[in-house]
Motif scaffolding. Structure first.
Motif, PDB file in Angstrom:
ATOM      1  N   UNK A 121       0.859  -1.181   0.000  1.00  0.00           N
ATOM      2  CA  UNK A 121       0.000   0.000   0.000  1.00  0.00           C
ATOM      3  C   UNK A 121       0.894   1.229   0.000  1.00  0.00           C
ATOM      4  N   UNK A 122       0.283   2.405  -0.228  1.00  0.00           N
ATOM      5  CA  UNK A 122       1.044   3.654  -0.201  1.00  0.00           C
ATOM      6  C   UNK A 122       0.168   4.758   0.386  1.00  0.00           C
ATOM      7  N   UNK A 123       0.824   5.813   0.810  1.00  0.00           N
ATOM      8  CA  UNK A 123       0.072   6.965   1.319  1.00  0.00           C
ATOM      9  C   UNK A 123      -0.413   7.780   0.126  1.00  0.00           C
ATOM     10  N   UNK A 194      -0.136  -7.123   7.386  1.00  0.00           N
ATOM     11  CA  UNK A 194       0.865  -6.118   7.768  1.00  0.00           C
ATOM     12  C   UNK A 194       2.027  -6.072   6.779  1.00  0.00           C
ATOM     13  N   UNK A 195       2.199  -7.137   5.988  1.00  0.00           N
ATOM     14  CA  UNK A 195       3.258  -7.118   4.959  1.00  0.00           C
ATOM     15  C   UNK A 195       3.019  -6.035   3.914  1.00  0.00           C
ATOM     16  N   UNK A 196       1.763  -5.598   3.782  1.00  0.00           N
ATOM     17  CA  UNK A 196       1.452  -4.591   2.779  1.00  0.00           C
ATOM     18  C   UNK A 196       1.746  -3.177   3.280  1.00  0.00           C
ATOM     19  N   UNK A 197       2.074  -3.079   4.566  1.00  0.00           N
ATOM     20  CA  UNK A 197       2.193  -1.759   5.179  1.00  0.00           C
ATOM     21  C   UNK A 197       3.658  -1.424   5.424  1.00  0.00           C
ATOM     22  N   UNK A 198       4.204  -0.508   4.654  1.00  0.00           N
ATOM     23  CA  UNK A 198       5.604  -0.113   4.805  1.00  0.00           C
ATOM     24  C   UNK A 198       5.755   0.817   6.009  1.00  0.00           C
TER      25      UNK A 198
END
Lengths: 606, 606
Positions: A121-123, A194-198
């Motif tokens: 994901x991204x901000x 949570x792997x998608x969340x940097x």
């Protein structure tokens, strides 16, 4: 993917139902041919919408002996859809069973089953989002308090993405990520892998007070809320049956522990409704999600991003059309798929391009009459100069989402094609130019887009406009402009809608002209009733092929519209172009008739 | 009349409610001023529709202590209206009592109460009715059989008149007579005061197999049908509460005698519903009357009569407008009432004239902005040349019913008045020229009449079109053209609707342009979807004042519409006129601009 694995049918829409001795697949008119090819003889194809074809529940009621148990994966049905299925099969005393903890297709698939998408994901930058997450959360929280609720469960992926100013790429064409969100009065929890969340996304969430939990924890969290006695806001048209029934049944247990429930024996079965409903009624408000309307009414930054991305998209399209016209005139053989791929190349060169916003509809001749046509490399036409070419495409950019249709002819259109095109254009103009009082639902305006076609006995079998997300889903609610008068949502300032009348002559050609429009408040000389009057501002700036317009059918104001639009296209898009493309745009934005001259002369005669 | 006797208020609409210590009268905006004048201090005026004003039932729930009994005369409430009242006052445990066998107002009125109207009825000639009574009855009977019914009770006066090809004059402006009709599978009974039925009417009825019974016998006849076990078709939105509750309670008694009912003790009270409803459900079909749609779709003779009467009406109006223009120009003082009376004189000279079809709305200047303005001799304006004059009137002829509004200025209209008039005219033209697929409800077209006004922030607060009877009520359902989207009735070939957009500037002026339109099937070059496309044929032929049109706002096709309409007016009406009136018509039907010339020149330029 489970449906494709099980049935072999790879279309995007369908329902597979398997009994102990039968297997049937329902799909709609877009996919009849494809399904016939792909399904083996073990499957019965159910052509939804055809006369005499039963619905899934009618079929179940027909083929099953009375009193059977019918299982569904409750994560794959909204609560409302499950209720509807339950009600309709109860006519034959069938019981709907929510099969929890396993999915039958996955059991067969086993290790060969692909992993779920794990895209990062991204901000979504605040300069595009416009409003920060704490402000959005506090807006939702004020709605919760007003409605006496303690928490809301948000399961629509675009609503989660909008509310948290995040984007992802788990779903083709839509910048969303698999997740759930629970907003409580003082906390908020995102259920996501949570792997998608940097690190930076995590920081972004922490700043807004949003905690992370595993995607799978959603049900237990809802049960925990039920135990706490929390009152939930649930949009049962979108929240799945697994979540809502878990909440109801947990409320039930909780009430019993507190000694408030009746004597009914606790059951896991779904038909145990009376108790559930009762507690659900006490502990939940079933209402459309508070995010739906907030997301559809765009803020200034979102509008700015939509405008900017539309200009870059227009530049890519100008380059594309200039190129295509040249190729077709040189008789270079190009298939519908190759054309769509080339368009993608032009778009990729634009800043902030992410992906297409839907599968490109690239339809030459008769293929253009198939409203949701999707060409495949193995089986598609060449684009030539003997017929109309309809191209409906769009893109996801970092700052906005586009959706545009143009129909062109690279040779000599027939008078019939020109007449039909001009009628579609007149409808497009009439809607574009509409002014309407606040609180007008979209269906009221639909007739404006159709009446020019109706005058010669023509029509089209789709709606005229859908909502569009800002750097989000290309189709979003709640507003629409359609001949179906069920949607009473008022068109509101800041919403974006498509304007896409069409005409489709089966086995011959298709026409559609689509721009996106921003709804804005107008400053008129009067405001009868002391209310606001609204109108549209165009976001899309790509020429409409003059060759296809029968000018003699247009009124002076319609001619002015075309000239003004093309002048606007030139002014806005030409600075982004150079060389040949600029020349192409110049040629394609010349006035179709000098109406000023004509008018002034008419006044002299008068 | 009972309301006027009791309260002193003589307006045409209102509801009086009297408790042991309070008296209140509800009326709408048209009558606030009049009611203020006419009501004594004992009455509280309830301004319906004003913010914060309770409905009658809200008021009853507020002023009565819990558990009261509220009486109504059940002959004066439809069953549905009584049910609604009953439901809403049950919130405070009030009981609705149907007071049978007497009316409290009549008790006070005593011998001073006027007799009910005893006007004779007449046969509506087959050459105007088109279909004979036996055919109409057998049509109704086929509907009864299809729905498993034995009889239908018809209580709408225009439905009785239409079905029996009879007319009367018990009600001002409407050629109907007080009556009920029961059609059974093999008989039919008209409930009417036999003094109203002459020898030839009696013969007419006998030929059709229609028997007579006294008007008052309706309830006992319905009870007799219940005893026979007949299944009734009842339109509970129009059949009164007295008839339907009598039927239900009689069914109930009958069931008990046959030993089928439960143990409930028989009661006369209206609240004894559970049993009644149950039997009602078994012994009745609650549905819109089978006459409603049949009456609204006109047959050829009715259409012919409507067309002919409209031409004679147009001749009368041409004479009237010619006269009025002359008088006003000569500064002859004339009040709004005198003008309306003169119009009546001109109409009276036409063949087959019977009476006006509604109270003439004759509104000069600011009075024109009062949508249902009715001038009174004591208190009305003079018609001058400084402002707009709005005249909405109509007539009942032997062969048809008319309803027309024109707005004129005898001096110099302001630019504002011309702009508003032209916008109203554009809406009128857009609706007049509409083409639409079969099954389109009227509300879909309403926006066409409004959008030209919306463009400058104006609107009007009434519907755009109502149904019109053929030599019957000037307002009839079921179709309408309105911004309210509740009426889903499709516009159908043979229906007649008014086309009457307007604009009203409070305290200043009013504009309305109204023609009647016949819905017809069009023979177009295409018929997409294999369905019919419908459009309108004008019935009304009276000039629209060119002086009020700002030609620069019109499109060429709108200019053509005005020119074509005026040419048609001249062609159809001038043969009926002579002398000055013919000259007046000639002057008032000249083209407003030579569009052909303008167009051909524009083509040259192109």
């Amino acid at each position: 993917m489970r449906r494709a694995y099980l049935t072999g049918f790879t279309g995007s829409a369908g329902t597979a139902v398997v009994t102990k001795d039968k297997a049937a697949l329902w799909t709609d008119g877009r996919y009849f041919l494809q399904a016939e090819k792909e399904l083996t003889h073990e499957w019965t194809l159910m052509r939804s919408g055809n006369h005499g074809v039963p619905t899934t529940s009618e079929w179940l009621n027909d083929v099953l002996p009375s009193g059977c148990r019918v299982g569904i994966d409750p994560f794959l049905f909204s609560f409302d859809a499950a209720e509807e299925l339950k009600d309709s099969i109860s006519n034959k005393n069938h019981e709907l069973v929510l099969v929890r903890g396993m999915n039958l297709v996955d059991e067969i698939w086993g290790d060969a089953r692909p992993e779920p998408p794990k895209e990062p994901t991204r901000v979504h930058d605040i300069k595009y989002a416009g409003i920060d997450v704490p402000s959005k959360l506090s807006f939702i929280r004020s709605h919760l308090t007003e409605n006496g609720c303690d928490a809301v469960v948000i399961s629509m992926l675009d609503e989660v993405a909008w509310l948290l100013n995040m984007r992802g790429s788990d779903v083709p064409h839509s910048p969303v990520f698999y997740s759930y969100l629970i907003v409580e009065v003082s906390t908020a929890t995102l259920f996501v892998d949570s792997n998608k969340v940097s690190e930076d996304v995590l920081e972004h969430l922490e700043k807004a007070g949003v905690k992370l939990k595993p995607y799978e924890a959603i049900v237990s969290e809802v049960e925990r809320l039920a135990e706490k006695g929390a009152k939930l806001w649930l949009d049962s048209s979108s929240v799945n049956a697994a979540i809502i029934t878990a909440f109801k049944s947990s409320c039930d247990k909780h009430m019993k522990k507190k000694g408030k429930a009746g004597e009914k024996v606790e059951k896991e079965a779904y038909s145990d409704e009376p108790t559930g409903v009762e507690n659900g009624a006490l502990n939940a408000v079933y209402n459309v999600s508070p995010v739906t309307l907030a997301k559809s009414v765009k803020n200034e930054a979102e509008i700015e991003g939509m405008k900017n991305s539309h200009l870059r998209d227009a530049a890519a399209l100008a380059e594309f059309w200039c190129w295509l016209e040249d190729e077709v005139c040189k008789s270079v053989p190009l298939t519908e798929v190759q054309v769509a791929e080339k368009l993608l190349e032009f778009r990729k060169k634009q800043d902030g391009f992410i992906e297409t916003s839907f599968d490109t509809i690239s339809g030459y001749g008769a293929n253009g009459a198939v409203i949701h046509y999707r060409p495949t490399p193995e089986d598609c036409s060449s684009v030539g100069s003997d017929n109309l070419f309809l191209l409906d495409s769009g893109a996801q950019y970092i700052d906005g989402t586009t959706d545009i249709t143009r129909t062109v002819h690279f040779g000599e259109p027939s008078p019939r094609q020109k007449e039909c095109f001009t009628r579609v254009l007149q409808g497009h103009i009439a809607l574009d130019q509409a002014v309407f009082p606040e609180r007008t639902p979209g269906f009221v305006l639909d007739v404006l887009a159709r009446s020019s076609l109706w005058k010669i006995g023509l029509d089209y079998r789709h709606g005229t406009g859908h909502g569009v997300g800002a750097a989000l889903n290309v189709h979003e609610g709640p507003q629409s402009i359609s001949y179906r008068y069920g949607n009473l949502t008022a068109l509101q300032k800041g919403m974006i809608v498509s304007n896409e009348p069409g005409y489709y002559e089966d086995n011959s050609f298709g026409i559609r002209i689509e721009n996106l429009l921003l709804i804005k408040e107008l400053n008129l000389a009067n405001s009868f009733g002391g209310i606001s009057y609204l109108g549209f501002e165009r976001l899309t700036f790509v020429p409409i092929q003059s060759k296809l317009i029968d000018v003699s059918l247009l009124s002076p104001s319609e001619i002015n519209w075309v000239n003004d639009y093309h002048e606007e296209v030139w002014d806005k898009v030409s600075p982004l172009l150079s060389g040949d493309t600029r020349d192409w745009l110049w040629k394609n934005t010349r006035p179709i008739l000098d109406v000023t001259h004509r008018y002034s002369h008419a006044q002299d005669i008068a």
